[in-house]
Design an enzyme around this catalytic site. Sequence first.
Site, PDB file in Angstrom:
ATOM      1  N   GLN A 105      30.464  71.201  -7.656  1.00 36.60           N
ATOM      2  CA  GLN A 105      29.591  72.086  -6.878  1.00 36.60           C
ATOM      3  C   GLN A 105      30.187  72.305  -5.492  1.00 36.60           C
ATOM      4  O   GLN A 105      29.651  73.075  -4.703  1.00 36.60           O
ATOM      5  CB  GLN A 105      28.202  71.455  -6.731  1.00 36.60           C
ATOM      6  CG  GLN A 105      27.519  71.184  -8.045  1.00 36.60           C
ATOM      7  CD  GLN A 105      26.357  70.216  -7.881  1.00 36.60           C
ATOM      8  OE1 GLN A 105      25.243  70.616  -7.562  1.00 36.60           O
ATOM      9  NE2 GLN A 105      26.607  68.935  -8.082  1.00 36.60           N
ATOM     10  N   ASP A 108      34.945  72.957  -1.011  1.00 32.92           N
ATOM     11  CA  ASP A 108      35.896  72.540   0.017  1.00 32.92           C
ATOM     12  C   ASP A 108      37.355  72.543  -0.426  1.00 32.92           C
ATOM     13  O   ASP A 108      38.248  72.291   0.383  1.00 32.92           O
ATOM     14  CB  ASP A 108      35.506  71.153   0.562  1.00 32.92           C
ATOM     15  CG  ASP A 108      35.374  70.097  -0.537  1.00 32.92           C
ATOM     16  OD1 ASP A 108      36.090  70.174  -1.557  1.00 32.92           O
ATOM     17  OD2 ASP A 108      34.537  69.176  -0.362  1.00 32.92           O
ATOM     18  N   HIS A 136      30.413  76.787  -7.490  1.00 36.79           N
ATOM     19  CA  HIS A 136      29.845  77.484  -6.334  1.00 36.79           C
ATOM     20  C   HIS A 136      30.904  78.201  -5.502  1.00 36.79           C
ATOM     21  O   HIS A 136      30.642  78.570  -4.359  1.00 36.79           O
ATOM     22  CB  HIS A 136      29.042  76.500  -5.477  1.00 36.79           C
ATOM     23  CG  HIS A 136      27.831  75.961  -6.197  1.00 36.79           C
ATOM     24  ND1 HIS A 136      27.192  74.803  -5.836  1.00 36.79           N
ATOM     25  CD2 HIS A 136      27.161  76.429  -7.278  1.00 36.79           C
ATOM     26  CE1 HIS A 136      26.172  74.585  -6.664  1.00 36.79           C
ATOM     27  NE2 HIS A 136      26.141  75.552  -7.548  1.00 36.79           N
ATOM     28  N   CYS A 168      39.254  93.508   3.749  1.00 38.59           N
ATOM     29  CA  CYS A 168      39.838  93.606   2.413  1.00 38.59           C
ATOM     30  C   CYS A 168      41.255  94.181   2.467  1.00 38.59           C
ATOM     31  O   CYS A 168      41.487  95.201   3.124  1.00 38.59           O
ATOM     32  CB  CYS A 168      38.947  94.492   1.545  1.00 38.59           C
ATOM     33  SG  CYS A 168      39.597  94.814  -0.092  1.00 38.59           S
ATOM     34  N   CYS A 171      40.848  97.874   0.476  1.00 37.56           N
ATOM     35  CA  CYS A 171      40.087  99.027   0.984  1.00 37.56           C
ATOM     36  C   CYS A 171      39.725  98.908   2.463  1.00 37.56           C
ATOM     37  O   CYS A 171      39.154  99.827   3.029  1.00 37.56           O
ATOM     38  CB  CYS A 171      38.830  99.238   0.132  1.00 37.56           C
ATOM     39  SG  CYS A 171      37.519  98.035   0.453  1.00 37.56           S
ATOM     40  N   THR A 208      26.451  63.653  -6.338  1.00 32.17           N
ATOM     41  CA  THR A 208      25.547  64.807  -6.276  1.00 32.17           C
ATOM     42  C   THR A 208      24.105  64.333  -6.291  1.00 32.17           C
ATOM     43  O   THR A 208      23.755  63.397  -7.011  1.00 32.17           O
ATOM     44  CB  THR A 208      25.795  65.819  -7.418  1.00 32.17           C
ATOM     45  OG1 THR A 208      24.786  66.850  -7.341  1.00 32.17           O
ATOM     46  CG2 THR A 208      25.772  65.186  -8.791  1.00 32.17           C
ATOM     47  N   SER A 209      23.284  65.002  -5.459  1.00 29.21           N
ATOM     48  CA  SER A 209      21.863  64.661  -5.424  1.00 29.21           C
ATOM     49  C   SER A 209      21.163  65.161  -6.689  1.00 29.21           C
ATOM     50  O   SER A 209      20.019  64.806  -6.940  1.00 29.21           O
ATOM     51  CB  SER A 209      21.205  65.276  -4.185  1.00 29.21           C
ATOM     52  OG  SER A 209      21.392  66.679  -4.203  1.00 29.21           O
ATOM     53  N   ALA A 251      31.935  56.917  -3.366  1.00 28.02           N
ATOM     54  CA  ALA A 251      32.899  57.447  -4.332  1.00 28.02           C
ATOM     55  C   ALA A 251      34.313  56.888  -4.139  1.00 28.02           C
ATOM     56  O   ALA A 251      34.958  56.480  -5.101  1.00 28.02           O
ATOM     57  CB  ALA A 251      32.923  58.968  -4.234  1.00 28.02           C
TER      58      ALA A 251
HETATM   59  P1  NAD Z   1      23.824  67.059  -1.619  1.00 24.50           P
HETATM   60  O1  NAD Z   1      24.131  67.102  -0.169  1.00 24.50           O
HETATM   61  O2  NAD Z   1      22.518  67.533  -2.100  1.00 24.50           O
HETATM   62  O3  NAD Z   1      23.924  65.528  -2.134  1.00 24.50           O
HETATM   63  C1  NAD Z   1      24.988  64.700  -1.805  1.00 24.50           C
HETATM   64  C2  NAD Z   1      24.834  63.400  -2.584  1.00 24.50           C
HETATM   65  O4  NAD Z   1      25.959  62.587  -2.292  1.00 24.50           O
HETATM   66  C3  NAD Z   1      23.590  62.582  -2.241  1.00 24.50           C
HETATM   67  O5  NAD Z   1      22.935  62.218  -3.440  1.00 24.50           O
HETATM   68  C4  NAD Z   1      24.152  61.356  -1.541  1.00 24.50           C
HETATM   69  O6  NAD Z   1      23.400  60.178  -1.825  1.00 24.50           O
HETATM   70  C5  NAD Z   1      25.526  61.265  -2.149  1.00 24.50           C
HETATM   71  N1  NAD Z   1      26.516  60.572  -1.323  1.00 24.50           N
HETATM   72  C6  NAD Z   1      26.562  60.418   0.028  1.00 24.50           C
HETATM   73  N2  NAD Z   1      27.665  59.724   0.385  1.00 24.50           N
HETATM   74  C7  NAD Z   1      28.337  59.457  -0.775  1.00 24.50           C
HETATM   75  C8  NAD Z   1      29.557  58.753  -1.056  1.00 24.50           C
HETATM   76  N3  NAD Z   1      30.301  58.217  -0.074  1.00 24.50           N
HETATM   77  N4  NAD Z   1      29.943  58.650  -2.352  1.00 24.50           N
HETATM   78  C9  NAD Z   1      29.198  59.194  -3.361  1.00 24.50           C
HETATM   79  N5  NAD Z   1      28.035  59.857  -3.133  1.00 24.50           N
HETATM   80  C10 NAD Z   1      27.622  59.987  -1.853  1.00 24.50           C
HETATM   81  O7  NAD Z   1      25.026  67.814  -2.334  1.00 24.50           O
HETATM   82  P2  NAD Z   1      25.188  68.402  -3.813  1.00 24.50           P
HETATM   83  O8  NAD Z   1      24.500  67.525  -4.788  1.00 24.50           O
HETATM   84  O9  NAD Z   1      26.601  68.712  -3.968  1.00 24.50           O
HETATM   85  O10 NAD Z   1      24.396  69.763  -3.854  1.00 24.50           O
HETATM   86  C11 NAD Z   1      24.137  70.637  -2.863  1.00 24.50           C
HETATM   87  C12 NAD Z   1      24.945  71.877  -2.599  1.00 24.50           C
HETATM   88  O11 NAD Z   1      25.688  71.610  -1.441  1.00 24.50           O
HETATM   89  C13 NAD Z   1      25.932  72.394  -3.561  1.00 24.50           C
HETATM   90  O12 NAD Z   1      25.538  73.690  -3.867  1.00 24.50           O
HETATM   91  C14 NAD Z   1      27.266  72.471  -2.809  1.00 24.50           C
HETATM   92  O13 NAD Z   1      27.893  73.723  -3.050  1.00 24.50           O
HETATM   93  C15 NAD Z   1      26.877  72.372  -1.390  1.00 24.50           C
HETATM   94  N6  NAD Z   1      27.758  71.646  -0.448  1.00 24.50           N
HETATM   95  C16 NAD Z   1      29.119  71.519  -0.644  1.00 24.50           C
HETATM   96  C17 NAD Z   1      29.896  70.803   0.267  1.00 24.50           C
HETATM   97  C18 NAD Z   1      31.388  70.646   0.050  1.00 24.50           C
HETATM   98  O14 NAD Z   1      32.019  71.520  -0.557  1.00 24.50           O
HETATM   99  N7  NAD Z   1      31.991  69.535   0.510  1.00 24.50           N
HETATM  100  C19 NAD Z   1      29.304  70.226   1.402  1.00 24.50           C
HETATM  101  C20 NAD Z   1      27.918  70.376   1.574  1.00 24.50           C
HETATM  102  C21 NAD Z   1      27.172  71.081   0.628  1.00 24.50           C
HETATM  103 ZN    ZN Z   2      37.808  96.146  -0.860  1.00 22.38          ZN
END
Ligand code: NAD
Ligand code: ZN
Length: 260
Positions: A105, A108, A136, A168, A171, A208-209, A251
């Site tokens: 999701q 980055d 995403h 772009c 265009c 992921t939450s 993680a």
């Molecule tokens: P979220 O912010 O809802 O949840 C993050 C989860 O990560 C939480 O459950 C938290 O407990 C857990 N967490 C925190 N530290 C951690 C660690 N060190 N190791 C493992 N887990 C850890 O994010 P989500 O579930 O990805 O969903 C929300 C949306 O946020 C998505 O649509 C995403 O596109 C977007 N998002 C992306 C980024 C990115 O690309 N880095 C950053 C912020 C939000």
């Molecule tokens: Zn264009």
Amino acid sequence: MNGVDSELVNEARELLGRAGGVVVLTGAGISADSGLATFRSADGWWKNHRPEDLATPQAFARDPRLVWEWYGLRRAAATESSPNAAHLSLARWAIDRDDVTIVTQNVDGLHTRAAESAAQNLGRQDLAGARPLELHGCLFRVRCTACEKRAAHHDPIDATSLETLPTCGSCGRMVRPDVIWFGEPLGPEIGQAFTLAQEAELCLVVGTSAVVQPAASIATVVRQGGGQVIEVNPEPTPLTPLAAVSFRAGAADMVPQLLD
Ligand code: NAD
Ligand code: ZN
């Protein structure tokens, strides 16, 4: 609730080792150890705007400069960060096996950078399953608001005025970040992810939450098909009750223990 005890680590390693077809579902938490803020953390706020108020087509229509300013900062933060041990370990594992797919999701780009560096270290040309399905989108791609053309875009964003925003290559009209905003439909990647989930024997869920749908259902689909779920997250989530093993850990610490 499980601590990180070695018996559980062994159990999870065994499940991971013998499962055919693995979908790895990741969220913002996997990049927290690279220093990138998650959306729902206390610092997931910027200039009194919530992400939910900026990551929308309405916000972009109202104030593209403001939205680009925020995405420019997020892109800069992602550029300055590096893949951590969890991204790298997953990338090596997915390149090594031919039945693992990383579904993220995150926008980055850190899974892709980890895959490129792992492939190089392993002397491999292709990224194989380590090339993530980005549900995403990606901070380093843009899409034209007029002709829909997509392009890679890595340069810093100058959001001083409307005139300095990126345009772009085809265009000349304004481009937007090639990410999925709240209220927008997902791309074809979600269909591919669900097809893989139906066949998978295991879903490894990291950081992921699990409150954003339909991404979170990928794990549910694996479980309903008789597969196992393993979770890594410092906090319990709605997926925790489905998990055969759930690690309350970060993680970068936990994923290498499971895969290396
Ligand atoms: P979220 O912010 O809802 O949840 C993050 C989860 O990560 C939480 O459950 C938290 O407990 C857990 N967490 C925190 N530290 C951690 C660690 N060190 N190791 C493992 N887990 C850890 O994010 P989500 O579930 O990805 O969903 C929300 C949306 O946020 C998505 O649509 C995403 O596109 C977007 N998002 C992306 C980024 C990115 O690309 N880095 C950053 C912020 C939000
Ligand atoms: Zn264009």
